[in-house]
Scaffold this active site. Structure first.
Site, PDB file in Angstrom:
ATOM      1  N   PHE A 286       0.822  -1.213   0.000  1.00 15.67           N
ATOM      2  CA  PHE A 286       0.000   0.000   0.000  1.00 15.67           C
ATOM      3  C   PHE A 286       0.858   1.266   0.000  1.00 15.67           C
ATOM      4  O   PHE A 286       0.779   2.091  -0.924  1.00 15.67           O
ATOM      5  CB  PHE A 286      -0.937  -0.048   1.216  1.00 15.67           C
ATOM      6  CG  PHE A 286      -1.683   1.215   1.518  1.00 15.67           C
ATOM      7  CD1 PHE A 286      -2.279   1.954   0.507  1.00 15.67           C
ATOM      8  CD2 PHE A 286      -1.800   1.653   2.824  1.00 15.67           C
ATOM      9  CE1 PHE A 286      -2.987   3.121   0.792  1.00 15.67           C
ATOM     10  CE2 PHE A 286      -2.507   2.804   3.122  1.00 15.67           C
ATOM     11  CZ  PHE A 286      -3.090   3.545   2.112  1.00 15.67           C
TER      12      PHE A 286
ATOM     13  N   GLY B  49       1.570  -7.371  -0.976  1.00 12.84           N
ATOM     14  CA  GLY B  49       1.730  -6.441  -2.089  1.00 12.84           C
ATOM     15  C   GLY B  49       1.119  -6.974  -3.373  1.00 12.84           C
ATOM     16  O   GLY B  49       0.766  -8.149  -3.477  1.00 12.84           O
TER      17      GLY B  49
ATOM     18  N   ALA C 225       9.048  -3.387   4.299  1.00 12.04           N
ATOM     19  CA  ALA C 225       8.717  -4.810   4.337  1.00 12.04           C
ATOM     20  C   ALA C 225       8.526  -5.253   5.782  1.00 12.04           C
ATOM     21  O   ALA C 225       9.396  -5.033   6.629  1.00 12.04           O
ATOM     22  CB  ALA C 225       9.833  -5.625   3.683  1.00 12.04           C
ATOM     23  N   ALA C 226       7.389  -5.871   6.062  1.00 10.35           N
ATOM     24  CA  ALA C 226       7.092  -6.263   7.437  1.00 10.35           C
ATOM     25  C   ALA C 226       5.844  -7.123   7.480  1.00 10.35           C
ATOM     26  O   ALA C 226       5.019  -7.092   6.562  1.00 10.35           O
ATOM     27  CB  ALA C 226       6.879  -5.019   8.321  1.00 10.35           C
TER      28      ALA C 226
ATOM     29  N   TYR D  15       3.915  -7.405  17.106  1.00 10.37           N
ATOM     30  CA  TYR D  15       4.146  -6.447  16.015  1.00 10.37           C
ATOM     31  C   TYR D  15       4.738  -5.155  16.558  1.00 10.37           C
ATOM     32  O   TYR D  15       5.767  -4.664  16.064  1.00 10.37           O
ATOM     33  CB  TYR D  15       2.834  -6.151  15.281  1.00 10.37           C
ATOM     34  CG  TYR D  15       2.907  -4.959  14.371  1.00 10.37           C
ATOM     35  CD1 TYR D  15       3.591  -5.028  13.166  1.00 10.37           C
ATOM     36  CD2 TYR D  15       2.306  -3.742  14.718  1.00 10.37           C
ATOM     37  CE1 TYR D  15       3.683  -3.927  12.323  1.00 10.37           C
ATOM     38  CE2 TYR D  15       2.389  -2.644  13.883  1.00 10.37           C
ATOM     39  CZ  TYR D  15       3.071  -2.734  12.692  1.00 10.37           C
ATOM     40  OH  TYR D  15       3.160  -1.636  11.865  1.00 10.37           O
TER      41      TYR D  15
ATOM     42  N   LYS E 144       8.602  -3.486  16.021  1.00 12.29           N
ATOM     43  CA  LYS E 144       8.867  -2.142  15.510  1.00 12.29           C
ATOM     44  C   LYS E 144       9.713  -1.339  16.492  1.00 12.29           C
ATOM     45  O   LYS E 144      10.652  -0.630  16.093  1.00 12.29           O
ATOM     46  CB  LYS E 144       7.541  -1.419  15.232  1.00 12.29           C
ATOM     47  CG  LYS E 144       6.795  -1.931  14.008  1.00 12.29           C
ATOM     48  CD  LYS E 144       7.552  -1.638  12.730  1.00 12.29           C
ATOM     49  CE  LYS E 144       6.768  -2.008  11.483  1.00 12.29           C
ATOM     50  NZ  LYS E 144       7.504  -1.738  10.236  1.00 12.29           N
TER      51      LYS E 144
ATOM     52  N   VAL F 136      -9.577   0.096   9.413  1.00  9.83           N
ATOM     53  CA  VAL F 136     -10.985   0.410   9.644  1.00  9.83           C
ATOM     54  C   VAL F 136     -11.620   1.182   8.486  1.00  9.83           C
ATOM     55  O   VAL F 136     -12.772   0.919   8.115  1.00  9.83           O
ATOM     56  CB  VAL F 136     -11.147   1.168  10.986  1.00  9.83           C
ATOM     57  CG1 VAL F 136     -10.412   2.496  10.968  1.00  9.83           C
ATOM     58  CG2 VAL F 136     -12.616   1.370  11.322  1.00  9.83           C
TER      59      VAL F 136
END
Length: 310
Positions: free
Chosen positions: A14, A38, A77-78, A144, A148, A188
């Site tokens: 995105f 992707g 990338a994750a 997650y 990060k 959302v």
């Protein structure tokens, strides 16, 4: 930014694809993406002479080779899902943290000028000191978010140890054209829009009184470019600095679409925070600001894009 060699990890996703599309005409772009989330269709011209696409997992690609002539890296990338990270914490750590450390090592070895890292407001967790300043202690509530936060520490350590320039951008709730509405973990806004366009009842997790700070994807792209060009090393929130409850958001989407559908309330999801609002004063460090008056126009642009694909 012109005549640079640029690596975008997760460049078919995105946000990554928006960065690629913005920079492609004037720069040489290398994308590494395993197509897990992707899509090649996100690139306006996938056959562009300035573009090389490597369809591999960042954990498997030869990073020394990929970064050998690179000036700037945009690292996106994750595993970018809180619920999925709770289901698969070891894989999340492998993709998000281990691969990032390997990328940083290759960047140092190949004299990359700067890396811009896509982080997340989730690193703040349930910190209640709103608006959230970058100096607040990190309180990640999910694998997650922890991954990060760990990456941020590694970026700082590589700057201190090896002189690798970096900027961490902590995104708040990003929305805009190109967002995946088909993912089980979709955000959302695309969930609301796609559900109502398809005549389905939108779902709200919890009571809907949780608040979020929404930021348009085109602002995210400009922030990335400004960060790469700047001499700032450190962390910056990228957000609007305005809060909106999920119930308020639903009302705006409903009004914009002219829908009469009402939401269905579901139990709160594990790992989701109650409130999120950014202090945006440090955005001036990269000469960047957001027009706060454009939200409904941006939402309408997003809705119009979804109408073209549904």
């Amino acid at each position: 930014m012109r005549n640079k060699n640029i690596l975008i990890t997760g460049g078919l996703g995105f946000i990554g694809s928006h960065i690629a599309n913005e920079l492609l005409d004037d720069n040489q772009i290398v994308i590494v993406d395993n197509l897990s989330t992707g899509n090649l269709n996100n690139i306006n011209n996938p056959n562009h002479e300035n573009l090389k696409i490597i369809k591999e997992d960042i954990r498997n690609v030869d990073l020394d080779e990929v970064t050998s002539d690179i000036d700037y890296i945009f690292h996106l990338a994750a595993m970018a899902s809180v619920p999925l990270s709770i289901d698969k914490p070891v894989e999340c750590n492998d993709i998000n943290l281990n691969a990032t450390v390997n990328l940083l090592k290759s960047a140092v070895d190949n004299n990359v000028k700067k890396i811009v890292f896509s982080s997340s407001s989730s690193v703040y967790g349930e910190n209640k000191n709103m608006p959230l300043k970058e100096s607040e202690p990190l309180m990640p509530m999910s694998p997650y978010a922890a991954s990060k936060a760990s990456c941020e520490l590694y970026l700082r350590s590589f700057y201190d140890s090896y002189g690798l320039n970096y900027t961490v951008l902590r995104y708040f709730n990003v929305f805009g054209p190109g967002q995946d509405k088909n993912s089980q973990y979709a955000a959302v806004i695309p969930n609301f829009i796609s559900a109502m366009l398809e005549g389905n009842q939108p779902e709200i997790y919890g009571d809907g009184e949780q608040t979020r700070d929404f930021v348009f994807v085109k602002d995210i792209i400009q922030a990335n470019i400004n960060a790469a060009k700047s001499d700032y090393n450190g962390v910056i929130n990228i957000a609007s600095g305005k809060k909106l409850s999920i119930n308020q958001l639903f009302d705006i989407v409903k009004r914009t679409l002219g829908s009469d559908l009402e939401p269905k309330y579901l139990p709160k999801r594990a790992g989701d925070i109650k409130h999120s609002l950014a202090d945006t004063s440090k955005m001036e460090k990269i000469n960047f600001e957001i027009d706060h008056n454009n939200f409904e126009k941006q939402l309408e642009e997003t809705i119009n894009w979804f109408k073209t694909i549904l």
